[in-house]
Design an enzyme around this catalytic site. Sequence first.
Site, mmCIF file in Angstrom:
data_model
loop_
_atom_site.group_PDB
_atom_site.id
_atom_site.type_symbol
_atom_site.label_atom_id
_atom_site.label_comp_id
_atom_site.label_asym_id
_atom_site.label_seq_id
_atom_site.Cartn_x
_atom_site.Cartn_y
_atom_site.Cartn_z
ATOM 1 N N HIS A 155 -10.198 -5.440 -3.278
ATOM 2 C CA HIS A 155 -8.877 -5.691 -2.700
ATOM 3 C C HIS A 155 -9.021 -5.987 -1.219
ATOM 4 O O HIS A 155 -9.968 -5.544 -0.576
ATOM 5 C CB HIS A 155 -7.938 -4.506 -2.922
ATOM 6 C CG HIS A 155 -8.473 -3.194 -2.442
ATOM 7 N ND1 HIS A 155 -9.386 -2.465 -3.168
ATOM 8 C CD2 HIS A 155 -8.263 -2.508 -1.303
ATOM 9 C CE1 HIS A 155 -9.694 -1.370 -2.498
ATOM 10 N NE2 HIS A 155 -9.044 -1.367 -1.356
ATOM 11 N N PHE A 156 -8.044 -6.725 -0.712
ATOM 12 C CA PHE A 156 -7.978 -7.051 0.713
ATOM 13 C C PHE A 156 -6.763 -6.342 1.306
ATOM 14 O O PHE A 156 -5.678 -6.377 0.726
ATOM 15 C CB PHE A 156 -7.847 -8.569 0.914
ATOM 16 C CG PHE A 156 -9.119 -9.318 0.639
ATOM 17 C CD1 PHE A 156 -9.558 -9.504 -0.666
ATOM 18 C CD2 PHE A 156 -9.886 -9.820 1.666
ATOM 19 C CE1 PHE A 156 -10.747 -10.182 -0.935
ATOM 20 C CE2 PHE A 156 -11.068 -10.504 1.421
ATOM 21 C CZ PHE A 156 -11.498 -10.678 0.114
ATOM 22 N N HIS A 157 -6.980 -5.719 2.454
ATOM 23 C CA HIS A 157 -5.880 -5.084 3.195
ATOM 24 C C HIS A 157 -5.305 -6.091 4.183
ATOM 25 O O HIS A 157 -6.052 -6.722 4.945
ATOM 26 C CB HIS A 157 -6.396 -3.899 4.024
ATOM 27 C CG HIS A 157 -6.892 -2.743 3.228
ATOM 28 N ND1 HIS A 157 -6.109 -1.640 2.958
ATOM 29 C CD2 HIS A 157 -8.101 -2.501 2.666
ATOM 30 C CE1 HIS A 157 -6.823 -0.761 2.256
ATOM 31 N NE2 HIS A 157 -8.036 -1.255 2.068
ATOM 32 N N ASP A 183 0.859 -1.180 0.000
ATOM 33 C CA ASP A 183 0.000 0.000 0.000
ATOM 34 C C ASP A 183 0.900 1.236 0.000
ATOM 35 O O ASP A 183 1.835 1.345 0.783
ATOM 36 C CB ASP A 183 -0.898 -0.002 1.248
ATOM 37 C CG ASP A 183 -2.040 0.983 1.133
ATOM 38 O OD1 ASP A 183 -3.207 0.543 1.189
ATOM 39 O OD2 ASP A 183 -1.778 2.202 0.996
ATOM 40 N N ILE A 184 0.618 2.160 -0.909
ATOM 41 C CA ILE A 184 1.482 3.342 -1.060
ATOM 42 C C ILE A 184 1.357 4.288 0.138
ATOM 43 O O ILE A 184 2.254 5.095 0.397
ATOM 44 C CB ILE A 184 1.145 4.053 -2.399
ATOM 45 C CG1 ILE A 184 2.306 4.861 -2.919
ATOM 46 C CG2 ILE A 184 -0.084 4.913 -2.276
ATOM 47 C CD1 ILE A 184 2.084 5.412 -4.332
ATOM 48 N N GLN A 227 -14.287 2.562 1.273
ATOM 49 C CA GLN A 227 -13.601 2.168 0.030
ATOM 50 C C GLN A 227 -13.272 3.413 -0.783
ATOM 51 O O GLN A 227 -14.146 4.239 -1.043
ATOM 52 C CB GLN A 227 -14.489 1.229 -0.799
ATOM 53 C CG GLN A 227 -13.780 0.691 -2.035
ATOM 54 C CD GLN A 227 -14.628 -0.305 -2.832
ATOM 55 O OE1 GLN A 227 -15.845 -0.363 -2.677
ATOM 56 N NE2 GLN A 227 -13.980 -1.076 -3.683
#
Length: 143
Positions: free
Chosen positions: A104-106, A35-36, A98
């Site tokens: 997507h999954f974190h 994740d950026i 979101q």
Amino acid sequence: MSNAYDPNNIFARILRGELPCTKVYEDDDTIAFMDIMPQSDGHTLVVTKEPAAEIFDLSEAAAGAAIRTTQRVARAVRAAFSPDGISIGQFNGAAAGQTVPHVHFHIVPRYADRALRGHGTDIQDPAVLAEHAGRIIAALREA
Ligand code: 5GP
């Protein structure tokens, strides 16, 4: 469909190779990258290759692939960072938090002595992300 899919969302562009990412894992159905704007060190995202905005829109096969990759990458994150715990999350709709309309999954490591940083607030130094990715890739190789 619960939500029209925008083929120009940022993860679709990453999947097409139009934008870079700090990748840790890829197979036929999924990709995982840092994740950026990580909420903690090691915050990783698992993204389906199937185009779907929300989990309701995914085929069962893609949903299965997503959770398999999430478990696999989360194990590697755990091995790489030795956090006190790991939160795994998936948001559907702006009201749920979101911000990127592609499933997507974190994977968010949790450290007992550190508060989470904000959701999508501070861009991490790319060199730090690359170092963190290297640790996860090494753990995946050893798994
Ligand atoms: P959501 O809010 O949709 O559940 O999560 C989107 C996540 O994507 C956020 O945690 C945010 O920091 C991350 N993100 C947003 N833009 C980019 C990007 O261009 N590259 C990467 N690697 N992560 C991004």
